[in-house]
Design a protein around this motif. Structure first.
Motif, PDB file in Angstrom:
ATOM      1  N   ALA A 146      19.186  34.749  44.989  1.00 16.87           N
ATOM      2  CA  ALA A 146      18.086  33.863  45.375  1.00 16.87           C
ATOM      3  C   ALA A 146      18.582  32.484  45.790  1.00 16.87           C
ATOM      4  N   GLY A 147      19.903  32.290  45.754  1.00 13.00           N
ATOM      5  CA  GLY A 147      20.454  31.004  46.150  1.00 13.00           C
ATOM      6  C   GLY A 147      20.497  29.976  45.047  1.00 13.00           C
ATOM      7  N   ARG A 148      20.167  30.389  43.806  1.00 11.50           N
ATOM      8  CA  ARG A 148      20.232  29.438  42.693  1.00 11.50           C
ATOM      9  C   ARG A 148      21.682  29.195  42.305  1.00 11.50           C
ATOM     10  N   ARG A 149      21.987  27.947  41.975  1.00 13.31           N
ATOM     11  CA  ARG A 149      23.364  27.535  41.689  1.00 13.31           C
ATOM     12  C   ARG A 149      23.675  27.668  40.208  1.00 13.31           C
ATOM     13  N   HIS A 150      24.900  28.106  39.914  1.00 19.58           N
ATOM     14  CA  HIS A 150      25.434  28.179  38.561  1.00 19.58           C
ATOM     15  C   HIS A 150      26.860  27.632  38.615  1.00 19.58           C
ATOM     16  N   GLY A 151      27.387  27.203  37.460  1.00 13.64           N
ATOM     17  CA  GLY A 151      28.780  26.773  37.459  1.00 13.64           C
ATOM     18  C   GLY A 151      28.993  25.397  36.886  1.00 13.64           C
ATOM     19  N   TRP A 192      29.934  34.397  43.989  1.00 12.26           N
ATOM     20  CA  TRP A 192      28.640  34.981  43.659  1.00 12.26           C
ATOM     21  C   TRP A 192      28.463  34.994  42.143  1.00 12.26           C
ATOM     22  N   GLU A 193      27.314  34.575  41.701  1.00 13.51           N
ATOM     23  CA  GLU A 193      27.005  34.624  40.275  1.00 13.51           C
ATOM     24  C   GLU A 193      27.036  36.081  39.793  1.00 13.51           C
ATOM     25  N   GLY A 194      27.727  36.285  38.652  1.00 14.37           N
ATOM     26  CA  GLY A 194      27.874  37.621  38.103  1.00 14.37           C
ATOM     27  C   GLY A 194      29.054  38.380  38.658  1.00 14.37           C
ATOM     28  N   HIS A 195      29.806  37.748  39.566  1.00 17.44           N
ATOM     29  CA  HIS A 195      30.947  38.426  40.183  1.00 17.44           C
ATOM     30  C   HIS A 195      32.257  37.686  39.924  1.00 17.44           C
ATOM     31  N   ASP A 196      32.343  36.426  40.296  1.00 16.34           N
ATOM     32  CA  ASP A 196      33.606  35.687  40.183  1.00 16.34           C
ATOM     33  C   ASP A 196      33.384  34.424  39.357  1.00 16.34           C
ATOM     34  N   ASP A 197      33.716  34.512  38.065  1.00 20.78           N
ATOM     35  CA  ASP A 197      33.462  33.360  37.204  1.00 20.78           C
ATOM     36  C   ASP A 197      34.521  32.276  37.358  1.00 20.78           C
ATOM     37  N   TRP A 198      35.521  32.509  38.238  1.00 16.82           N
ATOM     38  CA  TRP A 198      36.492  31.456  38.525  1.00 16.82           C
ATOM     39  C   TRP A 198      35.918  30.385  39.444  1.00 16.82           C
ATOM     40  N   ALA A 199      34.928  30.735  40.245  1.00 17.61           N
ATOM     41  CA  ALA A 199      34.379  29.802  41.224  1.00 17.61           C
ATOM     42  C   ALA A 199      33.748  28.599  40.528  1.00 17.61           C
ATOM     43  N   LEU A 200      33.977  27.422  41.091  1.00 21.24           N
ATOM     44  CA  LEU A 200      33.348  26.218  40.555  1.00 21.24           C
ATOM     45  C   LEU A 200      31.843  26.246  40.760  1.00 21.24           C
ATOM     46  N   LEU A 201      31.420  26.814  41.895  1.00 26.50           N
ATOM     47  CA  LEU A 201      30.004  26.907  42.237  1.00 26.50           C
ATOM     48  C   LEU A 201      29.686  28.375  42.511  1.00 26.50           C
ATOM     49  N   ARG A 202      28.712  28.932  41.785  1.00 25.69           N
ATOM     50  CA  ARG A 202      28.333  30.329  41.965  1.00 25.69           C
ATOM     51  C   ARG A 202      26.843  30.395  42.300  1.00 25.69           C
ATOM     52  N   TYR A 203      26.503  31.264  43.208  1.00 31.03           N
ATOM     53  CA  TYR A 203      25.124  31.364  43.668  1.00 31.03           C
ATOM     54  C   TYR A 203      24.632  32.791  43.505  1.00 31.03           C
ATOM     55  N   ASP A 204      23.397  32.928  42.985  1.00 32.15           N
ATOM     56  CA  ASP A 204      22.834  34.264  42.843  1.00 32.15           C
ATOM     57  C   ASP A 204      22.138  34.669  44.139  1.00 32.15           C
ATOM     58  N   ALA A 255      23.821  23.118  54.702  1.00 29.37           N
ATOM     59  CA  ALA A 255      23.604  21.735  54.262  1.00 29.37           C
ATOM     60  C   ALA A 255      23.589  21.626  52.746  1.00 29.37           C
ATOM     61  N   ARG A 256      22.992  22.620  52.073  1.00 28.53           N
ATOM     62  CA  ARG A 256      22.972  22.593  50.605  1.00 28.53           C
ATOM     63  C   ARG A 256      24.349  22.813  50.020  1.00 28.53           C
ATOM     64  N   LEU A 257      25.097  23.716  50.622  1.00 28.49           N
ATOM     65  CA  LEU A 257      26.463  23.930  50.156  1.00 28.49           C
ATOM     66  C   LEU A 257      27.261  22.631  50.221  1.00 28.49           C
ATOM     67  N   LEU A 258      27.173  21.942  51.341  1.00 28.75           N
ATOM     68  CA  LEU A 258      27.948  20.712  51.501  1.00 28.75           C
ATOM     69  C   LEU A 258      27.481  19.636  50.522  1.00 28.75           C
ATOM     70  N   ALA A 259      26.182  19.582  50.254  1.00 25.41           N
ATOM     71  CA  ALA A 259      25.681  18.622  49.271  1.00 25.41           C
ATOM     72  C   ALA A 259      26.235  18.937  47.883  1.00 25.41           C
ATOM     73  N   ASP A 260      26.354  20.221  47.555  1.00 30.97           N
ATOM     74  CA  ASP A 260      26.929  20.598  46.267  1.00 30.97           C
ATOM     75  C   ASP A 260      28.412  20.259  46.207  1.00 30.97           C
ATOM     76  N   PHE A 261      29.125  20.438  47.304  1.00 29.68           N
ATOM     77  CA  PHE A 261      30.545  20.054  47.342  1.00 29.68           C
ATOM     78  C   PHE A 261      30.682  18.557  47.066  1.00 29.68           C
ATOM     79  N   ARG A 262      29.816  17.791  47.706  1.00 27.28           N
ATOM     80  CA  ARG A 262      29.870  16.337  47.520  1.00 27.28           C
ATOM     81  C   ARG A 262      29.592  15.971  46.065  1.00 27.28           C
ATOM     82  N   GLU A 263      28.587  16.629  45.468  1.00 27.57           N
ATOM     83  CA  GLU A 263      28.252  16.351  44.070  1.00 27.57           C
ATOM     84  C   GLU A 263      29.411  16.706  43.147  1.00 27.57           C
TER      85      GLU A 263
END
Length: 648
Positions: free
Chosen positions: A432-437, A418-430, A122-130
């Motif tokens: 702990a599930g914290r969002r970066h990007g 994943w945060e720290g792995h693929d900086d091409w991603a629009l949304l990266r998660y560590d 559900a959080r992933l989809l909310a981030d996609f929408r945002e």
């Protein structure tokens, strides 16, 4: 998929290719897809994601009107998409598959969409929408379909309801969650094997690690699986078709590597056996030749469509696609070191050069009034947030400007990482599930993304436009009409062609067996029912009506018009006619094309038979007959058309 690590021909692959030229018999055998258990239909299980209101209140299914994608109401639906990858596989091809170090960017996707280990659905989809996307390109592999082992619990740690499920069942739940939240989903057959794409990796062609028949069967399986979900809107047939060690793919040669023929076969079976509502997405050819200076090599992309375009059984379901990355180029594979040529990369081009290249390689398809007119979806482009190169950053700005200015449909690669792995991603998660990007500030790509998402764009109703479609009997039958197909073989042993239902024949070539269909001036001119007439002689030529003296004339009965033709070799074999639902004018104009082109001055329909003489009735006319010569030594192909006004 494409990233800065692997694209088309890696240095190792180029070395293999060069060795194969020196010793062609030593080429490695194609890889065999892992997992041989037959695909068993598993009921899709809905994920417990909240049912959000439909994004933009769009109404499925999707179709096309000219260069635009539209929803069921005829309103423009711009594909503002991103690629949620993982289910196509992430293993780099060597080492322990359980070790993340052996997976792309150190991310073991476990054959399911990335991020489900770190973030609730559900959080992933909310981030996609945002983020602003309304549609998801969802890659999968043929190997995933047949995988029978459940995914590890750790792979779905943030979504415990998915524990114990196979990759396909997780894919089911992902599709259900996305469509339930209002997103459009386009399925993308990305790979044969669950290995990271796109080098010499067993995934070069749709049939690199399996037969074409198995590939098409898998597509029918997948399309049927989601046919009851109207927000699954498209079938993106195969990703980045390219050269393997020994051979190139081609567009229309009729052999086992013919991407044009294979994509038409898959489209036909999907639309007739599985789901007639799906958009059919056909990507251009991504690479041919050896990336060595002095040897032929290029990225054809959609250029072959200019002279050989797709005509589907449902003529308003075709979407073309292409990929663009800054570190690749029109004749640059993207490699560094071995396999790097002196050709410019896209990021080396000036702004004007890039814009012209984008037009020449892809966006020419959107020109209205041509046999190739269709929407173009740039289903992959992307760049890293850590990119500091001036040329690469400028390329991204120029590219997003072009997309914005041309109101383009697009899909960014990738969406989740994943945060720290693929900086091409629009949304990266560590962990702990914290969002970066992109949504969290400090990402230089935000300017281009916002320009792309907020620039003026066509919305609302798109009026129907005149449809022009090509027929070709270059490699056998091209019967594009479901009604004609249902009537059986109307000229056994001949190469036959018939226009899609709703269109009529408007043009023919003197040699080569090409035809042009349209609905100009009269949408769906054919009367209801299945009546049709196969004409093989001059019995319907009226007394005193010799419109092509000295030539054999195949003329439709009064009140009928041409919808198809057949040939044996170059000789005309038969004309196929259908009754009109309204009164037609009297056919009285002969259009000769045995010695030169004879087409309308405005060139409507486009170049449907390059290098051949062509004849074409005007847009307000119908074709009622075809004439040819039987003189010894002549080709005996079409020489003239009989044209008449659509109105009495």
């Amino acid at each position: 998929m494409s990233t800065r690590l692997v694209k088309n021909l890696t240095a190792a692959a180029v070395a293999l290719l060069c060795l194969s030229l020196a010793a062609p018999t030593s080429g490695a055998a194609p890889r065999t897809a892992a997992g041989t258990a037959s695909a068993t239909v598993v009921e899709a299980t809905a994920h417990a994601a909240p049912q959000a209101p439909a994004l933009d209140a769009w109404q499925p299914p999707l179709s096309t009107r000219g260069r635009w994608v539209v929803d069921a109401r005829g309103d423009r639906f711009r594909l503002k998409s991103a690629n949620w990858d993982g289910a196509q596989g992430s293993w780099n091809g060597s080492g322990d598959t359980a070790d993340p170090a052996n997976h792309h960017a150190g991310q073991n996707a476990n054959g399911i969409p990335l991020g489900l280990d770190r973030v609730p659905m559900a959080r992933l989809l909310a981030d996609f929408r945002e983020l602003g996307v309304n549609s998801i390109r969802l890659p999968f592999s043929n190997e995933m379909i047949r995988a029978t082992n459940p995914v590890p619990d750790a792979a779905v740690a943030a979504n415990p309801a998915l524990r114990g499920r196979t990759p396909l069942q997780v894919f089911d739940a992902t599709v259900s969650a996305l469509t339930g939240a209002g997103f459009a989903v386009i399925l993308n057959n990305h790979t044969n094997t669950s290995r990271w794409c796109c080098g010499v990796d067993g995934n070069e062609r749709w049939n690199s690690s399996q037969t074409t028949e198995r590939w098409v069967d898998d597509w029918v399986f997948m399309a049927r699986r989601y046919a009851a979900d109207p927000r699954v809107v498209g079938a993106d047939l195969y990703n980045e078709v390219r050269r393997d060690i020994l051979d190139d793919p081609n567009w229309g040669l009729g052999d086992a590597h013919d991407w044009f023929a294979a994509s038409r076969l898959a489209a036909d079976r999907i639309l007739t056996e599985a789901d007639p509502d799906l958009l059919i997405v056909v990507e251009g050819i991504n690479w041919t030749g050896l990336p060595v200076d002095g040897l032929p090599h290029e990225r054809p992309t959609l250029a072959p469509v200019r002279t050989l375009s797709h005509t589907l059984l449902a003529s308003h379901k075709l979407v073309y696609s292409a990929h663009f990355y800054g570190y690749t180029g029109p004749r640059h594979s993207g490699a560094t070191g071995i396999g790097e040529t002196s050709d410019p990369r896209y990021q080396d081009l000036t702004r004007d050069q890039l814009f012209q290249t984008l037009t020449d390689q892809a966006f020419f398809v959107t020109t209205e009034g041509r046999h190739h007119t269709a929407p173009v979806w740039i289903s992959e482009f992307g760049i890293g947030s850590g990119e500091n190169g001036t040329a690469a950053r400028a390329w991204f700005g120029n590219l997003t400007d072009y997309f914005a200015d041309h109101d383009a449909d697009f899909a960014y690669w990738p969406l989740v990482g994943w945060e720290g792995h693929d900086d091409w991603a629009l949304l990266r998660y560590d962990t702990a599930g914290r969002r970066h990007g992109l949504l969290d500030g400090g990402d230089w790509r935000g300017t281009g993304w916002q320009r792309l998402m907020t620039a003026p764009s066509r919305t609302g109703q798109v009026q129907p436009v005149t449809d022009w479609r090509m027929l070709t009997t270059d490699r056998g039958d091209d019967v594009r009409s479901l009604r004609v197909r249902a009537s059986g073989d109307w000229d056994s042993g001949a190469s036959k062609a018939a226009c899609p239902d709703g269109l009529r024949l408007a043009g023919l070539s003197s040699t080569g067996g090409r035809g042009l269909c349209t609905d100009a001036g009269a949408v769906d001119l054919r009367a209801t029912g299945t009546a049709q007439t196969v004409v093989t002689d001059e019995r319907h030529v009226p007394a005193g009506g010799d419109w092509a003296g000295g030539y054999t004339k195949l003329q439709c009965p009064a009140g009928q018009f041409l919808i198809g033709y057949s040939r044996r070799g170059e000789r005309v074999s038969a004309a196929l006619c259908a009754p009109a639902r309204t009164s037609l004018g009297r056919p009285a104009r002969t259009v000769w094309f045995d010695r030169s082109d004879n087409r309308p001055a405005d060139g409507v329909g486009g170049e449907f038979a390059p290098g051949r003489y062509k004849g074409q009735c005007a847009s307000d006319e119908f074709a009622a007959g075809v004439a040819f010569t039987t003189r010894v030594g002549s080709r005996q192909g079409p020489a003239a058309l009989l044209c008449g006004p659509l109105r009495p």
